[in-house]
Design an enzyme around this catalytic site. Structure first.
Site, short mmCIF file in Angstrom:
data_model
loop_
_atom_site.label_atom_id
_atom_site.label_comp_id
_atom_site.label_asym_id
_atom_site.label_seq_id
_atom_site.Cartn_x
_atom_site.Cartn_y
_atom_site.Cartn_z
N LEU A 124 0.84 -1.20 0.00
CA LEU A 124 0.00 0.00 0.00
C LEU A 124 0.88 1.26 0.00
O LEU A 124 0.72 2.14 -0.84
CB LEU A 124 -0.92 -0.01 1.24
N GLY A 130 1.75 7.48 2.95
CA GLY A 130 1.70 6.45 3.98
C GLY A 130 0.40 6.56 4.73
O GLY A 130 -0.60 5.93 4.39
N ILE A 156 7.97 -2.51 2.01
CA ILE A 156 7.07 -3.67 1.93
C ILE A 156 7.71 -4.88 2.63
O ILE A 156 8.72 -5.45 2.17
CB ILE A 156 6.72 -4.00 0.46
N GLU A 366 1.18 -0.23 9.73
CA GLU A 366 -0.26 -0.50 9.62
C GLU A 366 -1.12 0.54 10.34
O GLU A 366 -2.06 0.20 11.04
CB GLU A 366 -0.57 -1.92 10.12
N SER A 369 0.34 5.37 15.51
CA SER A 369 -0.43 5.66 16.74
C SER A 369 -1.31 6.89 16.55
O SER A 369 -2.42 6.96 17.07
CB SER A 369 0.52 5.91 17.90
C1 LIG Z 1 9.45 -1.64 9.22
C2 LIG Z 1 8.29 -1.22 8.42
C3 LIG Z 1 7.54 -2.15 7.72
C4 LIG Z 1 6.47 -1.76 6.91
N1 LIG Z 1 5.77 -2.70 6.19
C5 LIG Z 1 4.83 -2.27 5.29
C6 LIG Z 1 4.17 -3.21 4.42
O1 LIG Z 1 4.40 -4.43 4.48
N2 LIG Z 1 3.29 -2.73 3.51
C7 LIG Z 1 3.00 -1.40 3.41
O2 LIG Z 1 2.16 -1.04 2.57
N3 LIG Z 1 3.59 -0.50 4.24
C8 LIG Z 1 4.48 -0.90 5.17
N4 LIG Z 1 5.11 0.01 5.99
C9 LIG Z 1 4.77 1.41 5.86
C10 LIG Z 1 3.97 1.94 7.04
O3 LIG Z 1 2.67 1.42 7.03
C11 LIG Z 1 4.02 3.46 6.96
O4 LIG Z 1 5.35 3.86 7.24
C12 LIG Z 1 3.06 4.13 7.92
O5 LIG Z 1 1.73 3.91 7.50
C13 LIG Z 1 3.30 5.64 8.04
O6 LIG Z 1 3.37 6.23 6.80
P1 LIG Z 1 4.62 7.19 6.45
O7 LIG Z 1 5.87 6.45 6.75
O8 LIG Z 1 4.44 7.68 5.06
O9 LIG Z 1 4.50 8.38 7.47
P2 LIG Z 1 3.68 9.74 7.23
O10 LIG Z 1 2.31 9.42 6.75
O11 LIG Z 1 4.51 10.65 6.40
O12 LIG Z 1 3.57 10.30 8.71
C14 LIG Z 1 4.66 10.98 9.33
C15 LIG Z 1 4.24 11.35 10.76
O13 LIG Z 1 3.12 12.25 10.72
C16 LIG Z 1 2.05 11.72 11.48
N5 LIG Z 1 0.80 12.06 10.82
C17 LIG Z 1 0.48 11.89 9.52
N6 LIG Z 1 -0.75 12.35 9.28
C18 LIG Z 1 -1.24 12.82 10.47
C19 LIG Z 1 -2.47 13.40 10.88
N7 LIG Z 1 -3.48 13.59 10.03
N8 LIG Z 1 -2.60 13.76 12.18
C20 LIG Z 1 -1.58 13.57 13.06
N9 LIG Z 1 -0.41 13.00 12.72
C21 LIG Z 1 -0.24 12.64 11.45
C22 LIG Z 1 2.27 10.20 11.48
O14 LIG Z 1 1.62 9.60 12.58
C23 LIG Z 1 3.79 10.12 11.58
O15 LIG Z 1 4.17 10.30 12.91
C24 LIG Z 1 6.14 -0.40 6.83
C25 LIG Z 1 6.88 0.54 7.57
C26 LIG Z 1 7.93 0.15 8.36
C27 LIG Z 1 8.71 1.18 9.13
#
Ligand SMILES: Cc1cc2nc3c(=O)[nH]c(=O)nc-3n(C[C@H](O)[C@H](O)[C@H](O)COP(=O)(O)OP(=O)(O)OC[C@H]3O[C@@H](n4cnc5c(N)ncnc54)[C@H](O)[C@@H]3O)c2cc1C
Length: 388
Positions: A124, A130, A156, A366, A369
């Site tokens: 995703l 993210g 991923i 996923e 927090s």
């Molecule tokens: C080790 C690891 C394994 C993973 N495995 C997978 C996988 O198998 N498949 C997959 O699809 N993804 C995977 N991910 C991705 C993961 O799901 C995303 O990193 C996560 O959803 C956060 O997205 P981002 O990294 O783009 O952070 P961002 O969306 O850029 O967020 C950055 C910060 O801003 C905060 N934030 C964002 N929007 C808001 C809001 N509206 N209000 C308050 N705070 C906000 C977030 O909480 C975070 O603290 C993985 C990530 C890691 C680190």
């Protein structure tokens, strides 16, 4: 109200505990050090039937639901978060197929995973999307009896060993979250490739990579559910997995509390075991209270999913509460365990240094927090969660 596990659930927990102690625990530090995917642990899960726990019997599974999977993940995460992730990865790329797929898709992918013949991954997240999943840029353009995918996914989990990928792409890029569809992409699809593993902080036993789609041609029969309904389908998939991520957090916290308690009974300062010092004892007592609360939240969330309520607006905030609470507890408990162990807690010779690094992933993956709090807050605002 009944808080006891059924006979079948106790058997699952005991089996998973035995596999975790005999096969997983001795390998945990080595996986962290080498970053190697543990084929032997995957085989142990396969031979004992743990890979099929959360699949119905007609697809080769044990019919123990998400609750059964949570029990096994909890036991495994007490010793090794990467190995617990291997169990979670049985349902992360298949829940949408189970809920919305065709009978043929279920027989191939759900049965394949349940029987340990196939492995999947979930795609995703993208470099630019993210938390804001509706903003993904990967496109899927219809071309005859196929869709042509272009774009990049990142972070991923499990991609290096996956045979297929559950992938979200835009079929109507102008329609925001209403222009989303979900596809099963087989590993050998022309135009599809995966990157080298990306270096990361922990959970080294399960590498993460990017996925690249360069005019990747996927048969139209590989779409999961109806076209442009993908956002709902992906949310159902993620919601169904919230209790399982919570179980990873719960097991991590329980393992940290158990380890720190044993350590604190042995280690002496100022003439007595450190567990006799009030700060140490109260810290462990506080963590124990929170672990009990996390367990109740996690099992309740698993029960809600097994009732088919993964999109029910009254149930959804409870799934988010379990995920946020138990994963934050994993970070707190492992951090406190490091502190209780003093210098030894910081050293790679002891497990808590690894456990602390591994735990941090859980509050991010996923749905962070913060995203869970957005879901809970919105339910309060809309009144689907009310304490009157
Ligand atoms: C080790 C690891 C394994 C993973 N495995 C997978 C996988 O198998 N498949 C997959 O699809 N993804 C995977 N991910 C991705 C993961 O799901 C995303 O990193 C996560 O959803 C956060 O997205 P981002 O990294 O783009 O952070 P961002 O969306 O850029 O967020 C950055 C910060 O801003 C905060 N934030 C964002 N929007 C808001 C809001 N509206 N209000 C308050 N705070 C906000 C977030 O909480 C975070 O603290 C993985 C990530 C890691 C680190």
């Amino acid at each position: 109200m009944d808080f006891t596990l059924s006979d079948e659930q106790r058997m699952i927990r005991d089996l998973a505990r035995q596999v975790a102690r005999e096969k997983v625990a001795p390998r945990a530090a080595e996986l962290d050090r080498t970053g190697e995917y543990p084929e032997d642990i995957f085989q142990a899960f396969k031979e004992t039937g743990l890979l099929g726990l959360a699949f119905p019997e007609q697809y080769g599974g044990a019919g123990a639901g998400i609750t059964g999977l949570c029990l096994a993940v909890e036991e495994t995460a007490k010793y090794c978060n990467a190995s617990a992730l291997i169990l979670l990865l049985t349902r992360l790329p298949t829940s949408a197929i189970l809920f919305y797929g065709t009978e043929e898709q279920k027989q191939r992918y759900c049965r394949g995973v349940a029987e340990g013949k196939l492995r999947g991954a979930f795609g995703l997240t993208e470099p630019g999307a993210g938390s804001d999943a509706a903003n993904i840029q990967t496109t899927a353009r219809r071309d005859g009896d196929a869709y042509v995918l272009n774009g990049t996914k990142t972070y991923i989990s499990g991609a290096t060993v996956a045979d297929f990928f559950l992938v979200a792409a835009k079929t109507d890029p102008s329609a925001g979250s209403r222009g989303f569809s979900v596809f099963i992409v087989e590993r050998n699809t022309p135009g599809f490739s995966i990157s080298k593993p990306l270096p990361k902080m922990g959970v080294h036993g399960v590498p993460i990579t990017e996925l690249h789609f360069d005019n990747a041609r996927v048969p139209a029969s590989c779409m999961v559910g109806p076209e442009n309904q993908g956002f709902k389908i992906i949310m159902a998939n993620l919601n169904a997995l919230r209790p399982v991520v919570a179980a990873r957090g719960l097991g991590t916290a329980e393992g940290a509390i158990a380890y720190a308690t044993d350590y604190a009974k042995q280690r002496e300062t100022f003439g007595k075991p450190i567990i006799q010092h009030q700060w140490v004892q109260f810290t462990l007592a506080e963590l124990a209270m929170q672990a009990e609360a996390a367990r109740l939240l996690t099992y309740k969330a698993a029960w809600l999913v097994d009732q088919g309520r993964y999109l029910d607006r009254e149930a959804v905030p409870h799934l988010s509460m379990a995920k946020a609470f138990a994963t934050e507890l994993a970070v707190k408990a492992s951090g406190d365990a490091v502190q209780i162990m003093g210098g030894a807690g910081y050293m790679a010779e002891f497990p808590m240094e690894r456990v602390y690094r591994d735990a941090k992933q859980l509050t991010i993956v996923e749905g962070t927090s913060q995203v869970q709090r957005l879901i809970i807050g919105r339910a309060l605002l809309e009144g689907t969660l009310s304490y009157w």
